[in-house]
Motif scaffolding. Structure first.
Motif, PDB file in Angstrom:
ATOM      1  N   ALA A   1       3.072 -14.389  -5.965  1.00 37.76           N
ATOM      2  CA  ALA A   1       4.194 -13.991  -5.106  1.00 37.76           C
ATOM      3  C   ALA A   1       4.413 -12.483  -5.171  1.00 37.76           C
ATOM      4  N   ALA A   2       4.282 -11.914  -6.379  1.00 37.14           N
ATOM      5  CA  ALA A   2       4.478 -10.470  -6.527  1.00 37.14           C
ATOM      6  C   ALA A   2       3.422  -9.695  -5.753  1.00 37.14           C
ATOM      7  N   ARG A   3       2.197 -10.162  -5.757  1.00 42.51           N
ATOM      8  CA  ARG A   3       1.145  -9.470  -5.016  1.00 42.51           C
ATOM      9  C   ARG A   3       1.420  -9.493  -3.516  1.00 42.51           C
ATOM     10  N   ARG A   4       1.913 -10.646  -3.037  1.00 45.13           N
ATOM     11  CA  ARG A   4       2.238 -10.726  -1.607  1.00 45.13           C
ATOM     12  C   ARG A   4       3.400  -9.803  -1.271  1.00 45.13           C
ATOM     13  N   ARG A   5       4.423  -9.825  -2.097  1.00 47.58           N
ATOM     14  CA  ARG A   5       5.592  -8.993  -1.818  1.00 47.58           C
ATOM     15  C   ARG A   5       5.296  -7.500  -2.003  1.00 47.58           C
ATOM     16  N   ALA A   6       4.389  -7.184  -2.906  1.00 48.47           N
ATOM     17  CA  ALA A   6       4.022  -5.776  -3.088  1.00 48.47           C
ATOM     18  C   ALA A   6       3.392  -5.224  -1.820  1.00 48.47           C
ATOM     19  N   ARG A   7       2.603  -6.051  -1.138  1.00 47.63           N
ATOM     20  CA  ARG A   7       2.000  -5.609   0.130  1.00 47.63           C
ATOM     21  C   ARG A   7       3.073  -5.388   1.192  1.00 47.63           C
ATOM     22  N   GLU A   8       4.227  -6.026   1.028  1.00 47.13           N
ATOM     23  CA  GLU A   8       5.339  -5.838   1.961  1.00 47.13           C
ATOM     24  C   GLU A   8       6.221  -4.664   1.570  1.00 47.13           C
ATOM     25  N   GLY A   9       5.903  -4.022   0.428  1.00 47.90           N
ATOM     26  CA  GLY A   9       6.655  -2.843   0.013  1.00 47.90           C
ATOM     27  C   GLY A   9       7.887  -3.121  -0.815  1.00 47.90           C
ATOM     28  N   VAL A  10       7.961  -4.291  -1.460  1.00 51.76           N
ATOM     29  CA  VAL A  10       9.106  -4.612  -2.321  1.00 51.76           C
ATOM     30  C   VAL A  10       8.909  -3.908  -3.662  1.00 51.76           C
ATOM     31  N   PRO A  11       9.791  -2.972  -4.030  1.00 50.44           N
ATOM     32  CA  PRO A  11       9.561  -2.172  -5.246  1.00 50.44           C
ATOM     33  C   PRO A  11       9.427  -2.999  -6.517  1.00 50.44           C
ATOM     34  N   ALA A  12      10.270  -4.037  -6.680  1.00 49.30           N
ATOM     35  CA  ALA A  12      10.202  -4.848  -7.898  1.00 49.30           C
ATOM     36  C   ALA A  12       8.850  -5.538  -8.017  1.00 49.30           C
ATOM     37  N   ALA A  13       8.286  -5.951  -6.885  1.00 51.70           N
ATOM     38  CA  ALA A  13       6.974  -6.593  -6.900  1.00 51.70           C
ATOM     39  C   ALA A  13       5.876  -5.581  -7.207  1.00 51.70           C
TER      40      ALA A  13
END
Length: 425
Positions: free
Chosen positions: A29-41
């Motif tokens: 989930a973190a990898r997916r959200r990191a691609r969306e630019g979520v800082p915590a991810a």
């Protein structure tokens, strides 16, 4: 003539399931959200970006009180005041114990208990960490520090460089936590592998481990658990000194003693190691401040508090909403996991002006050792070790100089620090 490659070892399905539930789902989930630019991810995927975590923390602080977490159903905060309120609030509790073999997060680990169960178990352990008891350990700490400092010059390589982690910051807390627990029992020796096992126990407190790191962690925890099982058996048969023997006399079960030791090694060894190493590096970079402290040793307690704020190795505390709660204008549904980013809160410019500058005597208390019912059990011990070890180091080696080299961070993310701190004495 071609050769048939050796067959891969069979995958332990139960182990794979444990990783998927506890770590794999979060990491994916973190990898997916990191691609969306979520800082915590982004910080889960890359805990130490080239720019450092500061810019990501600043982006999180654009959201108040909480920013989106690294996975759905998770929230984070990098605000000092929000973090402090979450930590002391009765509306947020701990996550339940992890399934699987006994480890540092198994029941009755302090970080999986709430309410009366937590109070009862903590009361049993607190007896070994009261300020009065810790004061009794000071003489032993001084002796270990002197021995390690005596040996530092011989540990240096040809150009005078020595790694403060291996030669100083690692052995000190490892010896002291073993003494507190009463290990090794009955004339046995501390295994040479104990530092590696301790690192695994610390990883056992973490989240979002890769599959390879998870396997390595479980192997290390299994080895440590086996040794502790032998030690607890010996203590049960013959008695002993230290916390484990006292708990055994009070009726604590064998498995609970093993879990207690796993938790205290995981939570009390590598944390202090990184605090000492990071603080020593900070002081080596600030020779004028180190000189002032040598001239005015009464300033050390305040300096240690500032070093805890700046160099505290515990990056986050994880809580879960016990029920639906309205919190500073935000609706937090029951079961929502909230990550309090401790190191971010300790660098919140709204609470600590110019937060990256060493400035003892700040008005607000840091959160490096937590707050509320779950504040660090070993806080007095950690402070004592720091106020003994750091003054002795800078007094003995007043020209301590950092050596520039690529930074090697520990693979753990909950307890974060450098694996090497090379200096010239």
């Amino acid at each position: 003539m071609s050769r048939t490659p050796p067959a891969a070892p069979p995958v332990d399905r139960d182990q794979r399931r444990r990783w998927t539930v506890v770590h794999g789902a979060l990491l994916g989930a973190a990898r997916r959200r990191a691609r969306e630019g979520v800082p915590a991810a982004e910080l889960v995927v890359s805990p130490e970006p080239e720019t450092g975590p500061g810019p990501a923390w600043d982006r999180m602080r654009e959201h108040r009180p909480f920013a989106p977490g690294p996975a759905p159903g998770m929230l984070v905060t990098a605000h000092y005041d929000v973090a402090r309120e979450v930590l002391v609030s009765d509306e947020f509790g701990m996550l339940p114990p992890a399934a699987g073999p006994l480890g540092p997060l198994s029941a009755p680990s302090l970080v999986t208990l709430d309410g009366d169960a937590h109070s009862h178990h903590r009361r049993l352990l607190t007896r070994a960490f009261t300020p009065r008891v810790v004061a009794g350990w000071r003489e032993q700490c001084v002796a270990v520090v002197d021995t390690l400092l005596d040996a530092l010059p011989a540990a240096a390589d040809a150009d005078g460089t020595v790694d403060l982690v291996d030669a100083f910051a690692r052995p000190l807390p490892l010896r002291l936590i073993a003494e507190v627990l009463g290990l090794p029992a009955h004339g046995s020796e501390i295994p040479a592998e104990l530092p590696h096992w301790g690192d695994a126990a610390t990883a056992g407190l973490d989240g979002g481990l890769t599959w390879e790191r998870f396997v390595e962690m479980e192997e290390g925890v299994a080895a440590l658990r086996g040794w502790l099982d032998e030690q607890v058996t010996a203590i049960g048969a013959h008695g002993g000194e230290g916390l484990l023997a006292r708990l055994a006399e009070g009726g604590t079960t064998h498995d609970d003693l093993v879990v207690t030791a796993l938790f205290l090694v995981g939570a009390g060894y590598e944390t202090t190691m990184h605090l000492l190493a990071g603080s020593a590096l900070q002081l080596a970079r600030l020779p004028e401040e180190a000189a002032r402290l040598r001239a005015e040793p009464a300033g050390w307690p305040s300096a240690v508090e500032e070093l805890l704020r700046m160099c505290g190795p515990v990056t986050r505390a994880v809580r879960r909403a016990k029920a639906d709660v309205e919190f500073q204008g935000a609706h937090v549904p029951a079961g929502t996991v909230v990550e309090v980013l401790v190191t971010a809160a300790n660098h919140d410019p709204a609470a600590f002006p110019d937060p990256w500058t060493f400035r003892p005597g700040r008005e607000r208390p840091h959160l490096a050792l937590g707050r509320g019912a779950h504040h660090c059990l070993g806080a007095a011990l950690a402070r004592m070790e720091a106020t003994v070890a750091l003054p002795a180091l800078v007094e003995r080696f007043p020209e301590l100089t950092p050596v520039d080299e690529p930074v090697h961070w520990s693979p753990n993310t909950l307890v974060r620090g450098r694996m090497r701190v090379p200096v010239r004495l």
